[in-house]
Design an enzyme around this catalytic site. Structure first.
Site, PDB file in Angstrom:
ATOM      1  CE1 TYR A 111      31.977   4.608 -18.110  1.00 56.57           C
ATOM      2  CE2 TYR A 111      30.195   5.209 -19.098  1.00 56.57           C
ATOM      3  CZ  TYR A 111      30.967   4.612 -18.144  1.00 56.57           C
ATOM      4  OH  TYR A 111      30.045   3.544 -17.413  1.00 56.57           O
ATOM      5  CB  CYS A 112      36.685   3.821 -21.980  1.00 56.62           C
ATOM      6  SG  CYS A 112      38.402   4.783 -22.360  1.00 56.62           S
ATOM      7  CG  LEU A 113      40.362   2.363 -16.722  1.00 59.59           C
ATOM      8  CD1 LEU A 113      39.682   2.535 -15.584  1.00 59.59           C
ATOM      9  CD2 LEU A 113      41.312   1.344 -16.915  1.00 59.59           C
ATOM     10  CB  ALA A 115      39.289   9.800 -21.962  1.00 54.28           C
ATOM     11  CB  SER A 118      35.620   6.909 -24.654  1.00 56.32           C
ATOM     12  OG  SER A 118      36.643   7.314 -23.926  1.00 56.32           O
TER      13      SER A 118
END
Length: 152
Positions: A111-113, A115, A118
């Protein structure tokens, strides 16, 4: 003469106060580059397995044997991350993932901030042989809004 010197120094000070914030602004990205990146992200999302926040939360709750991989920048990770997450910035993924996750069969929720990073990271992990990498296809803010736990 003193008035001119004071005026010149004052002008330089005012100009520096205006110029400094402008110099710190992020460079403007041309529209065509934004479109290219959006296309890369969309293509990556189409090629990887995706789940939502509820599935990742359930995996954490069940203590599923899986890694939670945060590919945001260090300051974002320090500000708050999913419980038990390991951190590897997207820009360093190819260089350090081997040290963090040796088992290429391991399940990895990425995940990231937003998507976007990620999605690209999940696709990269696939290409590196990590076939059980799964994209959490959601914004980090959705996790927070759902009231799910965040470690700091």
């Amino acid at each position: 003469m003193k008035k001119i010197s004071v005026w010149i120094l004052a002008s330089i000070f005012v100009l520096s106060m205006v110029a400094l914030p402008m110099a710190q602004d992020k460079p403007k990205v041309p529209a065509w580059q934004t479109t290219v990146v959006k296309d890369w992200v969309a293509k990556a999302k189409a090629e990887v397995k995706k789940v939502g926040i509820a599935e990742v939360k359930a995996a954490i709750d069940k203590k599923e044997k899986a890694y939670i991989l945060d590919v945001r920048d260090p300051d974002e990770f320090k500000a708050g991350h999913l419980p038990g997450a390991i951190h590897v910035s997207r820009g360093k993924l190819e260089f350090v993932i081997w040290d963090k996750i040796q088992d290429k069969e391991a399940k990895i929720y990425v995940y990231c901030l937003t998507a976007a990073r990620s999605a690209l990271a999940t696709k990269t992990l696939y290409e590196m042989g990590y076939k059980n990498a799964i994209l959490m296809d959601a914004h980090f803010e959705e996790w927070i809004k759902a009231g799910y736990p965040v470690e700091r």
